[in-house]
Design an enzyme around this catalytic site. Structure first.
Site, PDB file in Angstrom:
ATOM      1  N   HIS A   1      41.950  52.566  41.211  1.00  5.77           N
ATOM      2  CA  HIS A   1      40.761  51.869  41.454  1.00  5.77           C
ATOM      3  C   HIS A   1      41.160  50.447  41.905  1.00  5.77           C
ATOM      4  CE1 HIS A   1      41.639  50.099  37.344  1.00  5.77           C
ATOM      5  NE2 HIS A   1      40.847  49.521  37.467  1.00  5.77           N
TER       6      HIS A   1
ATOM      7  N   ASP B   1      44.153  43.565  39.174  1.00  6.75           N
ATOM      8  CA  ASP B   1      45.274  44.012  38.292  1.00  6.75           C
ATOM      9  C   ASP B   1      46.110  45.039  39.007  1.00  6.75           C
ATOM     10  OD1 ASP B   1      43.144  44.871  36.871  1.00  6.75           O
ATOM     11  OD2 ASP B   1      44.455  45.207  35.415  1.00  6.75           O
ATOM     12  N   HIS B   2      45.316  46.166  39.357  1.00  6.24           N
ATOM     13  CA  HIS B   2      45.923  47.236  39.762  1.00  6.24           C
ATOM     14  C   HIS B   2      46.607  47.488  41.327  1.00  6.24           C
ATOM     15  CE1 HIS B   2      44.777  49.606  35.984  1.00  6.24           C
ATOM     16  NE2 HIS B   2      44.283  48.586  35.978  1.00  6.24           N
TER      17      HIS B   2
ATOM     18  N   HIS C   1      34.449  53.971  34.689  1.00  7.22           N
ATOM     19  CA  HIS C   1      35.042  52.473  34.591  1.00  7.22           C
ATOM     20  C   HIS C   1      33.825  51.507  35.137  1.00  7.22           C
ATOM     21  CE1 HIS C   1      37.838  49.341  34.031  1.00  7.22           C
ATOM     22  NE2 HIS C   1      38.072  49.218  35.027  1.00  7.22           N
TER      23      HIS C   1
ATOM     24  N   HIS D   1      49.016  49.549  29.618  1.00  3.98           N
ATOM     25  CA  HIS D   1      48.169  48.517  29.967  1.00  3.98           C
ATOM     26  C   HIS D   1      47.573  48.033  28.668  1.00  3.98           C
ATOM     27  CE1 HIS D   1      43.753  47.400  31.532  1.00  3.98           C
ATOM     28  NE2 HIS D   1      44.383  47.674  32.696  1.00  3.98           N
TER      29      HIS D   1
HETATM   30 ZN   LIG Z   1      40.052  48.220  35.756  1.00  3.01          ZN
HETATM   31 ZN   LIG Z   2      43.196  47.286  34.286  1.00  2.00          ZN
END
Ligand SMILES: [Zn+2]
Ligand SMILES: [Zn+2]
Length: 276
Positions: free
Chosen positions: A61, A65-66, A151, A238
């Site tokens: 996604h 942060d990803h 999510h 994570h």
């Molecule tokens: Zn996320």
């Molecule tokens: Zn995350």
């Protein structure tokens, strides 16, 4: 055999010892980078992988942060590759816009390098593929399928299942328990799942941090998903809040309330191999 290396076990919360969310999956001769959080290429280097060696980048996604180091992956791949090789980037709808905007932000750098180096004549080459589910890769004995995760309000989001030579690994990304992930993870050798410690996050004074409870799986929920899907090994990553060394057993004990199989938890560069 599929090798999983947790390149970054961190989260948006800064931890000097944990890079941002990213997992390396080696299957046969193929090397997949799943998400690219902060510091990803430093950790990949420690695992013996350079940007030029990445077969494809998979994005679960588009949360910052990803994807923090997307520009670093694109640029370093570009300047360390001598025969231009497009980088396939596979992600949910919206990925192309993010990649295009990243390339736009890199425009000055791209122009500096093309003007300075006689042997760099083309801008970085990327091929973006957007999916919401189904087969996303089939090459060199590796098949990858995607399924929608949950999510929300972040959507669409994807989980990935990598299969090679009878072995299978599922990467859940950030999600609450959902039917899409249950189906994707069914019978996999390993499930890599992002988790938060609900018991600790609930006690945090900032509402902004407690907000994350509604769109992440707790350790127990990830473990319950692993149990329902009948996976071999549960790999947790994570960690929110950041995992304090020495407290791994607390996290493991929470997972054990729902899942009786092996649970892997640890620091960046933790490696787990599955299959024959
Ligand atoms: Zn996320
Ligand atoms: Zn995350």
């Amino acid at each position: 055999m599929i090798d999983i290396t947790l390149l970054g076990t961190g989260s948006p919360m800064i931890d000097p010892n944990r890079a941002g969310p990213s997992t390396l999956v080696k299957a046969g001769d193929s090397v997949f980078l799943v998400d690219c959080g902060r510091g990803v290429l430093m950790r990949a280097a420690a695992a013996g992988v350079g940007a030029a060696n990445i077969t494809a980048l998979l994005l679960t996604h588009l949360h910052s942060d990803h994807i923090t180091d997307l520009s670093d992956v694109i640029t370093t791949r570009w300047v360390t590759t001598f025969v231009p090789t497009p980088l396939p980037i596979i992600g949910p709808p919206g990925t192309r816009a993010v990649v295009d905007a990243t390339l736009a932000a890199l425009a000055p750098d791209i122009s500096y390098r093309i003007h300075h180096h006689a042997d760099i004549t083309e801008p970085p080459s990327v091929q973006v593929y957007e999916y919401t589910d189904g087969q996303v890769w089939d090459d060199a004995g590796v098949r990858i399928t995607a399924a929608p995760t949950d999510h929300r309000p972040v959507e669409p989001t994807l989980g990935f299942r990598v299969e090679h030579d009878g072995a299978s690994v599922v990467l859940a990304g950030d999600t609450v328990p959902c039917a899409g992930l249950d189906e994707l993870a069914k019978g996999a050798n390993a499930l890599v799942h992002t988790v938060i410690r609900a018991d600790l996050v609930q006690q945090m004074p900032l509402q902004r941090i407690r907000d994350i409870l509604d769109y992440h799986s707790s350790v127990e929920q990830a473990a319950a998903t692993a149990a329902r899907a009948g996976v071999g090994t549960l790999v947790l990553t994570h960690y929110v809040p950041p995992l304090v060394p020495g407290q791994e057993d607390q996290w493991r004990a929470q997972a054990a309330t729902e899942f009786s199989g092996p649970v892997e938890i640890g620091d960046d560069l933790l490696r787990v191999s599955v299959g024959n």
